[in-house]
Design a protein around this motif. Structure first.
Motif, PDB file in Angstrom:
ATOM      1  N   ILE A  70       0.854  -1.189   0.000  1.00 21.88           N
ATOM      2  CA  ILE A  70       0.000   0.000   0.000  1.00 21.88           C
ATOM      3  C   ILE A  70       0.889   1.238   0.000  1.00 21.88           C
ATOM      4  N   GLY A  71       0.580   2.173  -0.876  1.00 24.24           N
ATOM      5  CA  GLY A  71       1.319   3.431  -0.910  1.00 24.24           C
ATOM      6  C   GLY A  71       2.288   3.566  -2.050  1.00 24.24           C
ATOM      7  N   ASN A  72       2.483   2.502  -2.856  1.00 25.99           N
ATOM      8  CA  ASN A  72       3.407   2.565  -3.990  1.00 25.99           C
ATOM      9  C   ASN A  72       2.685   3.089  -5.230  1.00 25.99           C
ATOM     10  N   GLU A  73       3.243   4.125  -5.836  1.00 26.89           N
ATOM     11  CA  GLU A  73       2.683   4.698  -7.046  1.00 26.89           C
ATOM     12  C   GLU A  73       3.661   4.620  -8.211  1.00 26.89           C
ATOM     13  N   LYS A  74       4.953   4.695  -7.929  1.00 27.40           N
ATOM     14  CA  LYS A  74       5.951   4.714  -9.000  1.00 27.40           C
ATOM     15  C   LYS A  74       6.244   3.330  -9.547  1.00 27.40           C
ATOM     16  N   PHE A  75       6.127   2.310  -8.698  1.00 26.57           N
ATOM     17  CA  PHE A  75       6.432   0.945  -9.119  1.00 26.57           C
ATOM     18  C   PHE A  75       5.253   0.050  -8.751  1.00 26.57           C
ATOM     19  N   SER A  76       5.004  -0.933  -9.601  1.00 20.76           N
ATOM     20  CA  SER A  76       3.872  -1.826  -9.387  1.00 20.76           C
ATOM     21  C   SER A  76       4.166  -2.817  -8.267  1.00 20.76           C
ATOM     22  N   ASP A  77       3.093  -3.449  -7.774  1.00 21.18           N
ATOM     23  CA  ASP A  77       3.263  -4.472  -6.745  1.00 21.18           C
ATOM     24  C   ASP A  77       4.153  -5.595  -7.248  1.00 21.18           C
ATOM     25  N   GLY A  78       3.930  -6.019  -8.509  1.00 27.67           N
ATOM     26  CA  GLY A  78       4.709  -7.120  -9.053  1.00 27.67           C
ATOM     27  C   GLY A  78       6.188  -6.791  -9.140  1.00 27.67           C
ATOM     28  N   ARG A  79       6.518  -5.537  -9.500  1.00 25.06           N
ATOM     29  CA  ARG A  79       7.934  -5.140  -9.592  1.00 25.06           C
ATOM     30  C   ARG A  79       8.588  -5.176  -8.226  1.00 25.06           C
ATOM     31  N   MET A 117      13.559  -3.883  -0.348  1.00 25.07           N
ATOM     32  CA  MET A 117      12.678  -2.886  -0.941  1.00 25.07           C
ATOM     33  C   MET A 117      13.263  -1.478  -0.753  1.00 25.07           C
ATOM     34  N   ARG A 118      13.808  -1.229   0.424  1.00 23.65           N
ATOM     35  CA  ARG A 118      14.422   0.070   0.684  1.00 23.65           C
ATOM     36  C   ARG A 118      15.635   0.267  -0.229  1.00 23.65           C
ATOM     37  N   GLN A 119      16.435  -0.782  -0.392  1.00 22.12           N
ATOM     38  CA  GLN A 119      17.601  -0.686  -1.265  1.00 22.12           C
ATOM     39  C   GLN A 119      17.186  -0.435  -2.711  1.00 22.12           C
ATOM     40  N   PHE A 120      16.109  -1.056  -3.157  1.00 19.81           N
ATOM     41  CA  PHE A 120      15.630  -0.865  -4.515  1.00 19.81           C
ATOM     42  C   PHE A 120      15.236   0.592  -4.760  1.00 19.81           C
ATOM     43  N   TYR A 121      14.511   1.173  -3.825  1.00 21.04           N
ATOM     44  CA  TYR A 121      14.083   2.563  -3.996  1.00 21.04           C
ATOM     45  C   TYR A 121      15.272   3.515  -3.943  1.00 21.04           C
ATOM     46  N   LEU A 122      16.205   3.261  -3.028  1.00 23.22           N
ATOM     47  CA  LEU A 122      17.378   4.123  -2.931  1.00 23.22           C
ATOM     48  C   LEU A 122      18.243   4.019  -4.180  1.00 23.22           C
ATOM     49  N   THR A 123      18.282   2.841  -4.788  1.00 25.14           N
ATOM     50  CA  THR A 123      19.039   2.672  -6.018  1.00 25.14           C
ATOM     51  C   THR A 123      18.406   3.446  -7.170  1.00 25.14           C
ATOM     52  N   ASN A 124      17.094   3.632  -7.100  1.00 25.28           N
ATOM     53  CA  ASN A 124      16.380   4.345  -8.165  1.00 25.28           C
ATOM     54  C   ASN A 124      16.139   5.816  -7.840  1.00 25.28           C
ATOM     55  N   GLY A 125      16.809   6.331  -6.810  1.00 25.38           N
ATOM     56  CA  GLY A 125      16.777   7.762  -6.558  1.00 25.38           C
ATOM     57  C   GLY A 125      15.805   8.237  -5.510  1.00 25.38           C
ATOM     58  N   TYR A 126      15.034   7.372  -4.895  1.00 22.95           N
ATOM     59  CA  TYR A 126      14.031   7.788  -3.905  1.00 22.95           C
ATOM     60  C   TYR A 126      14.673   7.779  -2.521  1.00 22.95           C
ATOM     61  N   ILE A 151       0.684 -10.916   3.957  1.00 22.92           N
ATOM     62  CA  ILE A 151       1.641  -9.885   4.381  1.00 22.92           C
ATOM     63  C   ILE A 151       1.239  -8.568   3.746  1.00 22.92           C
ATOM     64  N   THR A 152       1.238  -7.540   4.551  1.00 24.12           N
ATOM     65  CA  THR A 152       0.853  -6.214   4.072  1.00 24.12           C
ATOM     66  C   THR A 152       1.940  -5.213   4.450  1.00 24.12           C
ATOM     67  N   TYR A 153       2.469  -4.513   3.420  1.00 29.82           N
ATOM     68  CA  TYR A 153       3.442  -3.442   3.635  1.00 29.82           C
ATOM     69  C   TYR A 153       2.765  -2.105   3.347  1.00 29.82           C
ATOM     70  N   VAL A 154       3.037  -1.153   4.194  1.00 32.05           N
ATOM     71  CA  VAL A 154       2.618   0.233   3.949  1.00 32.05           C
ATOM     72  C   VAL A 154       3.893   1.044   3.751  1.00 32.05           C
ATOM     73  N   VAL A 155       4.015   1.719   2.595  1.00 33.10           N
ATOM     74  CA  VAL A 155       5.256   2.411   2.254  1.00 33.10           C
ATOM     75  C   VAL A 155       4.965   3.869   1.912  1.00 33.10           C
ATOM     76  N   GLU A 156       6.008   4.680   2.034  1.00 33.74           N
ATOM     77  CA  GLU A 156       5.997   6.064   1.554  1.00 33.74           C
ATOM     78  C   GLU A 156       7.170   6.213   0.597  1.00 33.74           C
ATOM     79  N   GLU A 157       6.874   6.515  -0.666  1.00 29.53           N
ATOM     80  CA  GLU A 157       7.926   6.566  -1.667  1.00 29.53           C
ATOM     81  C   GLU A 157       8.742   7.853  -1.609  1.00 29.53           C
ATOM     82  N   GLY A 158       8.107   8.967  -1.413  1.00 32.22           N
ATOM     83  CA  GLY A 158       8.821  10.241  -1.417  1.00 32.22           C
ATOM     84  C   GLY A 158       9.160  10.693  -2.827  1.00 32.22           C
ATOM     85  N   GLU A 159       9.979  11.745  -2.931  1.00 34.59           N
ATOM     86  CA  GLU A 159      10.363  12.317  -4.218  1.00 34.59           C
ATOM     87  C   GLU A 159      11.649  11.662  -4.728  1.00 34.59           C
ATOM     88  N   ARG A 160      11.814  11.753  -6.055  1.00 34.47           N
ATOM     89  CA  ARG A 160      13.001  11.184  -6.685  1.00 34.47           C
ATOM     90  C   ARG A 160      14.087  12.260  -6.801  1.00 34.47           C
TER      91      ARG A 160
END
Length: 879
Positions: free
Chosen positions: A204-213, A247-256, A277-286
């Motif tokens: 929940i909370g992901n907009e830039k990347f899909s659940d499957g990704r 998941m955190r490493q993936f976002y940091l690698t992509n600039g978030y 399993i349910t994750y709640v995330v905040e993506e932030g800006e790139r």
């Protein structure tokens, strides 16, 4: 009532009732409530003075021991509260199944029934988790006193073990069997249940990347038909934390840079079979990289000399992994110059512009020295075998690069568990460090008897014995015998990697190899020449630098090359019309004496299964130090490996060679050959120069027919004096389940060619001399014996005699023996340096039947005469 409530509480805490398991076994009796005592008239009304304290019912415990557990003493005053406390104190010892405290006018009787002694502890129903794993984790053991608290603790511990395996539906039912002499058997009936799978992963909370990704980055996978071989579908709390980090490493690698996991919840379904399993995330800006700079506080390290190592540029998307890799690269590079700096990135975040500026600072850190090097866990391997691979010794300045190099060298031995690391621990002083190698030895001896079937060699039998760590000294001893339809060999070898404890490797090999070369008539493989080689080789290696080694060798061998005389000889000699000039020239016995060297550069992280590093080998061999053969052979081989992350390994290699005769031509058996398995997509020796022999149908001499169908002609590889080969391969990781099965698939591309021989002399029985009807008749040739004498039929048609010409040739009863030879046309193909290209997929599988390799390849580019082959496999079995 208070003791009754205490007993009820203890029994109610058990996860399952203690029942008798088999007929005749009584259930554990519940503790009997103590005799009621009159309520006191005051809060601490005194009943009187204790006259005597008696103990009744004890068997193993002395009466004084039981009395020592309570505070009741003869001659002292007592109250009802003191009697109640005595009851509590006796139960608190967990030594008694039942306790009563009786008061008879000051005579206090402690009536006890002791807990039984455990005779044995039995586990039933545990199939997925063996008893050897459970027994060390539980507290109950034979000859201990039974207590209910230990039963509860053991049940909880066993359930925890099953939960670690993902079996959250596991239940334990404890039972007790009463025996004589107040002994019991404790039986844990285990119902393991199925593994609790992960039914769904919600984000929940992901907009830039899909659940499957995002799910693709996690080690935990959703259960489904496509994941039947994956062990990642079972729920593991530790893996849940790991997935958040991935998941955190993936976002940091992509600039978030502001990404965070708000919450992670795992819910067990009511049937205890699956988790959601349910994750709640905040993506932030790139973010993008801002200014990137490098500074140095060390006088001898100029920042400008290392700025080329900064791969990121202003305006590139921010990548935290790139920053980490840059820190490691700078640390390793400065370590080569003997420094151990503290390299750290300093970030300046601009939230308005959404940029992340980075300044890498090389700070001077206090010099740290190695206090000592500890080797632990080696029971068979001698300490010096591990210690000599360390690039650091006691008293040396600590160097992180040399620590990594030591780890790689120890891993390359192949004596210990994978993923070995050198641990760093604080020393006795702040400027001291202890390096600790906690190794876990694995088997290094191999005794193998295998039989199998190969599409190339048909039936194969191998017997080999090998010890890579002989007597724990790191020496290698090996012996092998191999037999197949077309080859036989026996070899003995020994290698001492450190001669006289110096970094000088020596070894020798003794061998005999029988090889039957072959060609194809149609799809049938038939033997052409036989080669027997007997000899030995002496080897030595000396390191020139940390990564460069000079290897030297001397070999002496005796080659015997022969042809089947009944097939390829006439007149006692090899007949080019039957064998071809190229085979006749190869016949004979030769002594080969050769000396050679190789320069080796090797910085692979693991020589057994490398995932990073390079290996380059340049070698030359000179034959002619005595013997009958003279040539110089030069070879080159280079390979590079990249670990791409997530288990992907990409590798490339390039190799080539050239052989030049010194005053003599290069014979057939000394040339280079190329094909399967070195060049996939082609048959064995299927690339390069070859001769095909097409027969003529001369049943009508006036109209001869050249037979060109694949079932009629033979095909012989001639090899070449030069070759090259390149390979690119990507190893693809599978799920944990497939990896546990030993499956390692890959995709590859092979490029290569072999060439560089003179066109051999070929024949055409119908076109040389110019075609006439008689030229296409079967060739008639008089037969002679081994000395060249003519063979005749004597008066007995079954008796052949040889004699000088004309002695009996005029006698009517003697006739010369005449052989009729078929007529052939030979064609030469494939002497071209043009690249042959093949692409395909392959799978290595350590199957229960032995090692299995399958390749499916398609030849994209080939030359006339090349033999393509799409499918190839090898399989064997061990018994």
């Amino acid at each position: 009532m208070l003791p009754a409530l205490l007993v009820g509480t203890v029994l109610g805490g058990l996860p399952a009732p203690l029942l008798a398991q088999r007929s005749g076994a009584a259930p554990v009796p519940a503790p009997t409530a103590p005799a009621a005592t009159p309520a006191p008239t005051g809060a601490a009304a005194i009943r009187g003075t204790i006259k005597q304290v008696n103990v009744a019912g004890s068997q193993r415990l002395e009466a004084d021991t039981v009395r020592s557990y309570v505070k009741l003493r003869a001659g002292e005053e007592y109250s009802a509260e003191m009697l109640d406390q005595a009851l509590k104190d006796l139960y608190a010892t967990e030594l008694f199944a039942d306790v009563q405290v009786r008061d008879e006018n000051g005579v206090i009787t402690l009536q006890v029934r002791e807990n039984p002694i455990i005779n044995r502890v039995v586990l039933e129903g545990n199939k997925r988790l063996k008893s050897e794993k459970i027994n060390p984790e539980i507290k109950l053991a034979p000859r201990q006193i039974f207590t209910r608290s230990k039963v509860r603790a053991d049940i909880n511990r066993i359930i925890e073990l099953y939960r670690r395996q993902g079996r959250f539906a596991a239940t334990i039912e404890p039972k007790m069997v009463n025996l004589d002499q107040n002994r019991v058997d404790i039986i844990f009936e285990i119902h393991e249940g199925d593994k609790s799978k992960v039914r769904k992963i919600n984000i929940i909370g992901n907009e830039k990347f899909s659940d499957g990704r995002l799910r693709g980055e996690m080690a935990t996978k959703q259960s489904g038909i496509t994941k039947i071989f994956s062990s990642g579908t079972s729920y593991d709390p530790d893996r849940l934390a790991y997935d958040q980090q991935k998941m955190r490493q993936f976002y940091l690698t992509n600039g978030y840079a502001d990404f965070r996991v708000v919450s992670a919840i795992a819910e067990l379904t009511p049937d205890k079979k699956d988790f959601i399993i349910t994750y709640v995330v905040e993506e932030g800006e790139r973010y993008k990289f801002g200014e990137v700079d490098l500074t140095s506080d060390i006088r001898d390290i100029k920042a400008a000399d290392f700025k080329y190592m900064l791969p990121m540029k202003k305006g590139d998307w921010y990548n935290a992994k790139m920053v980490e890799d840059t820190v490691d690269s700078i640390t390793e590079a400065t370590g080569l110059f003997g420094f151990t700096p503290d390299v750290s990135p300093d970030f300046q975040r601009d939230k308005d512009e959404r940029t992340m500026s980075v300044t890498f600072k090389i700070a001077d850190s206090p010099r740290v020295y190695v206090e000592r090097v500890d080797i632990n866990g080696n029971t068979h391997t001698k300490d010096k075998v591990v210690r000599r691979e360390f690039r650091l010794s006691e008293g040396d300045a600590f160097n992180s690069f040399k620590v990594k190099r030591s780890r790689d060298r120890i891993n390359s031995l192949g004596f210990f568990q994978e993923k070995f690391e050198v641990e760093q621990k604080p020393g006795s002083q702040p400027d001291r460090v202890i390096l600790e190698a906690n190794v876990e030895e694995k088997s290094t001896g191999e005794l193998q008897v295998s039989a199998g079937y190969s599409s190339l060699e048909k039936f194969i039998v191998d017997l080999s014995i090998r010890e890579r760590n002989f007597m724990g000294k790191g020496q290698e001893v090996r012996a092998s015998v191999s037999y197949s339809t077309y080859s036989k060999s026996i070899e003995l070898g020994f290698t001492e990697p450190y001669l006289f404890d110096r970094n000088i490797a020596v070894g020798f090999d003794v061998f005999r190899r029988d090889y039957n070369s072959f060609n194809f008539a149609g799809n049938s493989r038939q033997t052409t020449y036989e080669q027997t080689t007997t000899g030995f080789q002496l080897r030595a290696g000396v390191p020139l630098t940390e990564f460069v080694t000079l290897a030297m060798r001397y070999g002496l061998s005796y080659d015997e090359v022969s042809l089947d005389q009944s097939t390829f000889f006439s007149g006692g000699r090899c007949d080019p019309l039957l064998a071809g000039r190229y085979l006749c020239d190869a016949l004979g016995n030769r002594l080969i004496s050769s000396v050679g060297y190789s320069l080796v550069f090797d910085n692979l992280n693991n020589r057994v299964r490398p995932t990073r590093g390079n290996r380059v080998v340049f070698g030359q061999d000179f034959a002619g130090l005595g013997g009958d053969v003279r040539y110089i052979r030069t070879t080159f081989n280079a390979a590079k490996y990249w670990g791409l992350g997530s288990g992907f390994v990409f590798s490339t290699s390039l190799e080539g060679g050239y052989i030049k005769g010194l005053g003599q031509s290069i014979r057939l058996t000394d040339r280079f050959y190329l094909g399967n398995p070195d060049m996939r997509g082609f048959g064995i020796r299927g690339v390069g120069p070859r001769v095909r022999r097409f027969p003529y149908d001369v049943s009508n001499p006036n109209a001869p027919v050249l037979l060109t169908d694949r079932q009629s002609y033979t095909d012989d590889a001639l090899g070449g004096t030069a070759y090259y080969k390149a390979r690119a391969e990507l190893e693809i990781p599978l799920g944990n389940g497939a990896r546990e099965l030993g499956l390692r698939p890959s995709i590859f591309m092979d490029v290569g060619a072999v060439f560089g021989i003179k066109d051999p002399t070929t024949t055409d029985g119908c076109n040389s001399p110019p075609n006439t009807p008689t030229n296409c008749n079967l060739i008639q040739r008089a037969r002679t014996d081994g000395n060249g004498n003519q063979l005749y039929y004597s008066r007995d048609p079954n008796d052949l005699v040889s004699t000088d010409p004309l002695t009996i040739s005029s006698t009517p009863s003697a006739f010369a023996v005449i052989d009729q030879l078929p007529v052939y046309k030979e064609q030469f193909f494939g002497d071209s340096a043009k690249p042959r290209v093949a692409v395909g997929i392959g799978v290595n599988w350590n199957s229960p039947f032995g090692p299995f390799r399958i390749d499916i390849a398609k030849a994209l580019l080939k030359e006339p005469g090349d033999r393509a082959k799409t499918f190839n496999f090898n399989v064997g079995t061990q018994f």
